[in-house]
Design a protein around this motif. Structure first.
Motif, short mmCIF file in Angstrom:
data_model
loop_
_atom_site.label_atom_id
_atom_site.label_comp_id
_atom_site.label_asym_id
_atom_site.label_seq_id
_atom_site.Cartn_x
_atom_site.Cartn_y
_atom_site.Cartn_z
N GLU A 175 0.83 -1.21 0.00
CA GLU A 175 0.00 0.00 0.00
C GLU A 175 0.86 1.25 0.00
N PHE A 176 1.88 1.26 0.85
CA PHE A 176 2.74 2.44 0.90
C PHE A 176 3.66 2.52 -0.32
N SER A 177 4.06 1.37 -0.84
CA SER A 177 4.85 1.36 -2.08
C SER A 177 4.09 2.04 -3.21
N ASN A 178 2.79 1.79 -3.27
CA ASN A 178 1.96 2.43 -4.30
C ASN A 178 1.98 3.95 -4.17
N LEU A 179 1.96 4.43 -2.91
CA LEU A 179 1.98 5.88 -2.68
C LEU A 179 3.33 6.50 -3.05
N MET A 180 4.40 5.68 -2.97
CA MET A 180 5.75 6.19 -3.24
C MET A 180 6.24 5.89 -4.65
N THR A 181 5.37 5.37 -5.50
CA THR A 181 5.74 5.08 -6.89
C THR A 181 5.20 6.17 -7.81
N CYS A 182 6.07 6.67 -8.66
CA CYS A 182 5.65 7.68 -9.64
C CYS A 182 6.52 7.53 -10.88
N ARG A 183 6.50 8.46 -11.77
CA ARG A 183 7.18 8.30 -13.06
C ARG A 183 8.69 8.18 -12.92
N TYR A 184 9.29 8.69 -11.85
CA TYR A 184 10.74 8.57 -11.68
C TYR A 184 11.13 7.77 -10.44
N ILE A 185 10.16 7.20 -9.75
CA ILE A 185 10.42 6.36 -8.57
C ILE A 185 9.68 5.03 -8.69
N GLN A 186 10.40 3.93 -8.47
CA GLN A 186 9.77 2.62 -8.36
C GLN A 186 10.00 2.12 -6.94
N ALA A 187 8.93 1.93 -6.20
CA ALA A 187 9.02 1.42 -4.83
C ALA A 187 8.55 -0.03 -4.79
N ASN A 188 9.31 -0.87 -4.10
CA ASN A 188 9.01 -2.30 -4.03
C ASN A 188 8.88 -2.76 -2.59
N PRO A 189 7.84 -3.55 -2.28
CA PRO A 189 7.65 -4.02 -0.91
C PRO A 189 8.42 -5.29 -0.60
N VAL A 190 8.88 -5.42 0.65
CA VAL A 190 9.46 -6.66 1.14
C VAL A 190 8.96 -6.91 2.56
N ALA A 191 8.82 -8.19 2.91
CA ALA A 191 8.29 -8.54 4.24
C ALA A 191 9.43 -8.70 5.24
N ASP A 192 10.28 -7.68 5.35
CA ASP A 192 11.47 -7.78 6.19
C ASP A 192 11.79 -6.42 6.78
N LEU A 193 11.01 -5.99 7.76
CA LEU A 193 11.22 -4.68 8.36
C LEU A 193 12.59 -4.60 9.03
N TYR A 194 12.91 -5.56 9.89
CA TYR A 194 14.14 -5.46 10.68
C TYR A 194 15.40 -5.60 9.83
N GLY A 195 15.37 -6.50 8.84
CA GLY A 195 16.54 -6.65 7.98
C GLY A 195 16.82 -5.39 7.21
N VAL A 196 15.77 -4.79 6.65
CA VAL A 196 15.93 -3.55 5.88
C VAL A 196 16.39 -2.42 6.80
N GLU A 197 15.81 -2.34 7.99
CA GLU A 197 16.13 -1.24 8.90
C GLU A 197 17.56 -1.36 9.44
N TYR A 198 17.96 -2.55 9.85
CA TYR A 198 19.33 -2.74 10.32
C TYR A 198 20.34 -2.47 9.21
N CYS A 199 20.05 -2.94 8.00
CA CYS A 199 20.97 -2.73 6.89
C CYS A 199 21.10 -1.24 6.58
N ALA A 200 20.00 -0.51 6.66
CA ALA A 200 20.04 0.93 6.41
C ALA A 200 20.89 1.65 7.46
N VAL A 201 20.87 1.13 8.67
CA VAL A 201 21.69 1.71 9.75
C VAL A 201 23.17 1.41 9.52
#
Length: 341
Positions: A175-201
């Motif tokens: 749902e949020f990926s859809n809100l963040m997708t536009c002509r110059y942005i492609q947003a993709n969902p993954v079912a891994d909050l902690y992995g993504v968050e730790y990696c970003a840190v």
């Protein structure tokens, strides 16, 4: 099931964005490509007044125009939070507790919370999502995180970019990926909050390490080896701290985000590290940058967390000793060289 009236089907999604920096500004620019109404909270009243008058941020991404029909700036956070579906947190992690100190659980009740913060809560050594669950009772299934690879400066220029939206609730992530997708942005969902968050840190810490070595005069060859070793450190850490089946660390939300932060001219963490490598003190580098490098706070948190797990993380250890124990950067990288393969 009750049929939704036709006139309600196309109502805009109501979103509060908390934070006035470059990433907050870029997120707002992306969102306004879609059917949204944004309540934007900024700490300085002068910034709010400027945005209301001129429709762009006076301090960050100043060339990015803001749509006044979709964006309204607020100085009082209470007003910005009223009646919204989503709350996007885009305040540096170190300042989140102070920014939200006057709020209660009621302010977040029934709302979906999105962390756009790539840092950890200092002293508590907690991810932002864990802290929001602990302090404000936001269920983890009602939260998601935004990861790259994506720099705000390129969003402002509308260069093709990709985002990863992580959440244990894949429906929310989509749902949020859809809100963040536009002509110059492609947003993709993954079912891994902690992995993504730790990696970003952690990628911010690695970017600091890359900056330090660059400032010391090391070249691209050494940096490539360090980044590949860093990905192995991230895997070892996640496998212990938050293991998950089918996590693909080679995908853009993990490896891609690490690469762009480690190599890009826009990376403030790399810039901070480069200054340290060239002989700046931590304080002087912070003053000259006038922007928050999340990796400075994050390395202490990851180091302290790892004291409980004893994962082999020589790059993290080296950056921690340089920044917090005032180890000589050249001597410390000399020791690190023996761990890299």
């Amino acid at each position: 099931m009750t049929e939704i009236p036709a006139f309600k089907k196309n109502l805009p999604t109501q979103i509060a964005v908390l934070g006035g920096g470059s990433w907050a500004t870029a997120i707002i620019k992306i969102l306004t490509e879609n059917n949204v109404k944004i309540k934007w909270w900024l700490r300085r009243k002068s910034d709010v007044d400027f945005i209301k008058k001129y429709n762009h941020n006076p301090s960050y991404l100043t060339d990015a125009p803001l749509n006044p029909r979709k964006v309204k700036a607020y100085y009082k956070m209470y007003d910005a939070l009223q009646g919204v579906d989503y709350v996007i947190l885009a305040v540096p992690a170190a300042f989140i507790p102070d920014a939200l100190k006057n709020l209660t659980r009621n302010h977040f009740a029934g709302k979906k919370v999105v962390s756009a913060i790539k840092g950890m809560i200092p002293e508590e050594n907690m991810l932002v999502t864990d802290w929001m669950e602990k302090v404000f009772g936001v269920p983890i299934t009602q939260m998601c995180v935004i990861a790259g690879p994506c720099h705000a400066e390129e969003v402002a220029q509308e260069k093709q970019s990709y985002l990863t939206i992580g959440s244990p609730n894949i429906q929310l992530a989509q749902e949020f990926s859809n809100l963040m997708t536009c002509r110059y942005i492609q947003a993709n969902p993954v079912a891994d909050l902690y992995g993504v968050e730790y990696c970003a840190v952690i990628k911010n810490i690695v970017a600091m390490a890359c900056g330090i070595t660059h400032g010391l005069g090391f070249g691209d060859n050494f940096q490539a080896v360090m980044v590949s070793n860093a990905m192995q450190e991230i895997k070892r850490f996640l496998d212990i701290v938050y293991p998950q089946v089918n996590r693909d660390l080679h995908s853009s939300g993990y490896l891609g985000d690490l690469l762009v932060t480690a190599y890009s001219q826009f990376s403030r963490n790399r810039t901070f590290g480069n200054m340290i490598g060239r002989g700046y003190s931590v304080k002087s580098a912070q003053i000259e940058m006038n922007m928050v490098a999340e990796g400075y706070y994050a390395v202490k948190s990851i180091y302290k967390i790892n004291e409980q797990h004893d994962v082999e993380m020589p790059i993290i250890d080296s950056v921690y000793r340089i920044l917090y124990e005032k180890a000589n950067p050249m001597a410390e990288i000399g020791v690190l060289k023996g761990f890299l393969k």
